[in-house]
Scaffold this motif. Structure first.
Motif, mmCIF file in Angstrom:
data_model
loop_
_atom_site.group_PDB
_atom_site.id
_atom_site.type_symbol
_atom_site.label_atom_id
_atom_site.label_comp_id
_atom_site.label_asym_id
_atom_site.label_seq_id
_atom_site.Cartn_x
_atom_site.Cartn_y
_atom_site.Cartn_z
ATOM 1 N N LEU A 100 0.810 -1.211 0.000
ATOM 2 C CA LEU A 100 0.000 0.000 0.000
ATOM 3 C C LEU A 100 0.844 1.262 0.000
ATOM 4 O O LEU A 100 0.514 2.233 -0.670
ATOM 5 C CB LEU A 100 -0.935 0.000 1.216
ATOM 6 N N ARG A 101 1.935 1.254 0.779
ATOM 7 C CA ARG A 101 2.793 2.439 0.819
ATOM 8 C C ARG A 101 4.147 2.086 1.430
ATOM 9 O O ARG A 101 4.279 1.088 2.135
ATOM 10 C CB ARG A 101 2.127 3.584 1.592
ATOM 11 N N VAL A 102 5.128 2.916 1.122
ATOM 12 C CA VAL A 102 6.475 2.774 1.666
ATOM 13 C C VAL A 102 6.758 4.025 2.488
ATOM 14 O O VAL A 102 6.672 5.146 1.972
ATOM 15 C CB VAL A 102 7.528 2.618 0.547
ATOM 16 N N LEU A 103 7.102 3.830 3.754
ATOM 17 C CA LEU A 103 7.363 4.937 4.667
ATOM 18 C C LEU A 103 8.870 5.123 4.792
ATOM 19 O O LEU A 103 9.589 4.197 5.170
ATOM 20 C CB LEU A 103 6.749 4.659 6.036
ATOM 21 N N THR A 104 9.335 6.325 4.462
ATOM 22 C CA THR A 104 10.770 6.581 4.428
ATOM 23 C C THR A 104 11.117 7.771 5.319
ATOM 24 O O THR A 104 10.244 8.450 5.858
ATOM 25 C CB THR A 104 11.238 6.884 2.995
ATOM 26 N N GLY A 105 12.403 8.020 5.461
ATOM 27 C CA GLY A 105 12.864 9.178 6.208
ATOM 28 C C GLY A 105 14.029 8.905 7.123
ATOM 29 O O GLY A 105 14.848 9.787 7.362
ATOM 30 N N HIS A 106 14.103 7.686 7.658
ATOM 31 C CA HIS A 106 15.210 7.360 8.550
ATOM 32 C C HIS A 106 16.531 7.298 7.781
ATOM 33 O O HIS A 106 16.582 6.819 6.647
ATOM 34 C CB HIS A 106 14.976 6.018 9.247
ATOM 35 N N GLY A 107 17.590 7.769 8.430
ATOM 36 C CA GLY A 107 18.909 7.740 7.805
ATOM 37 C C GLY A 107 19.691 6.479 8.095
ATOM 38 O O GLY A 107 20.707 6.206 7.442
#
Length: 334
Positions: A100-107
């Protein structure tokens, strides 16, 4: 770590099925809220869905580019989330396995993923010293919680979804207001990295386990330290409250499981028998039995009322890293 999942009958302790499909270690597993489906995440970079009744693989969810460390169903069971060393969290339709979706942001890679009990939010602890909160509905980043000075190992939502707790290698536990990301309290006392945090089901207490060999009990509202539970000889790796909030179980690298009375921190029982570090503890939903998994390749079932060992579940070829009970308490997965 042998890539298999064992399903055990709780009443008899007998293995009813060994689920094969993963090619590397199974890092996390969870039953759906109705008990019909099991999800597993593995170092082989896949998420797999299993039919509990048919004891068979339903589908393989591919897409992650690194080991999958955490999997969990949303409280309603319609969706599930997986967190991977590829720095993403992925949300899937539980019925057909569609991404449904890919959650990103972490380094950096993350460790644990948690759903809020009201199903609205997903939180992830990361080695980049932050916790991120996403909207489960559309994947928007709602908050980035940045105050920790070290990698974060564990996160947990309060039962009312209003507060998030995080435990870190900076030796602190922090409480956050979910609505706006504000820091509510810094819980100081541990002298080693904090590896696990858990709210009591009634929402009144928070427990933390750390490498300083202690468990600490805190007042969930405000973070006041209530008790320091001393007894383990090595790091505490897992903490879990009984369903009625009356007893806390802690699993340690000293190869023991301990039961503590939550009201006053009194030690009730020392459950000894494992020949290696205890990696995970899980309460049967009926509150009468607690399970422990360990690096000695076994799972053990214990009677909560008196701490006696009920049975030893042997069958894994490598360390047992995760446990999960079916909602009706009839089946244990390891």
């Amino acid at each position: 770590l042998d890539g298999t999942i064992c399903l055990w009958q709780a009443a008899s302790g007998q293995a009813v099925e060994i689920l094969r499909g993963h090619t590397e270690a199974v890092e996390s597993l969870a039953f759906g809220p109705h008990g019909r489906t099991l999800v597993s995440g593995s170092s082989d970079k896949t998420v797999r869905l299993w039919s509990v009744a048919a004891r068979a693989e339903l589908r393989v969810l591919g897409g992650h580019g690194g080991p999958v460390r955490s999997v969990s169903f949303g409280p309603g069971g319609a969706t599930l989330a997986s967190g991977s060393d590829d720095k993403t969290v992925r949300v899937w339709n539980a019925a057909d396995g569609k991404e449904l979706r890919v959650l990103t942001g972490h380094g950096f890679p993350g460790v644990s993923v948690a759903w809020s009990p009201d199903s609205r939010l997903l939180a992830r602890a990361s080695l980049d010293h932050t916790v991120r909160l996403w909207s489960a509905a559309d994947g928007r980043v709602l908050q980035v919680l940045r105050q920790h000075a070290g990698p974060i190992r564990s996160v947990a939502f309060s039962p009312d979804s209003g507060t998030l707790a995080s435990g870190s290698e900076d030796k602190t536990v922090r409480l956050w207001k979910v609505a706006d990301g504000g820091e509510l309290a810094v819980l100081v006392g541990h002298t080693g990295p904090v590896g696990s945090v858990a709210f009591s089901p009634d929402g009144r207490l928070l427990a933390s386990g750390a490498e300083d060999h202690t468990v600490r009990l805190w007042k969930a509202a405000g973070g006041k330290e209530l008790r320091v539970l001393v007894g383990h000889g090595r790091r505490v790796q897992s903490v879990a409250f009984s369903p009625d909030s009356a007893v806390l179980a802690s699993g340690s690298a000293d190869a023991t499981l301990r039961l503590w009375r939550a009201a006053d921190g009194a030690g009730l029982f020392v459950l000894a028998g494992h020949a290696g570090p205890v990696t995970s503890v899980a309460w049967n939903p009926d509150g009468r039995t607690v399970a422990s998994g360990a690096e000695d390749r076994t799972v053990r079932l214990w009677k909560a009322a008196d701490g006696t060992e009920i049975c030893v579940l042997a069958g894994h070829a490598c360390a047992v890293m995760c446990l999960g009970w079916s909602p009706d308490g009839s089946t244990l997965a390891s």
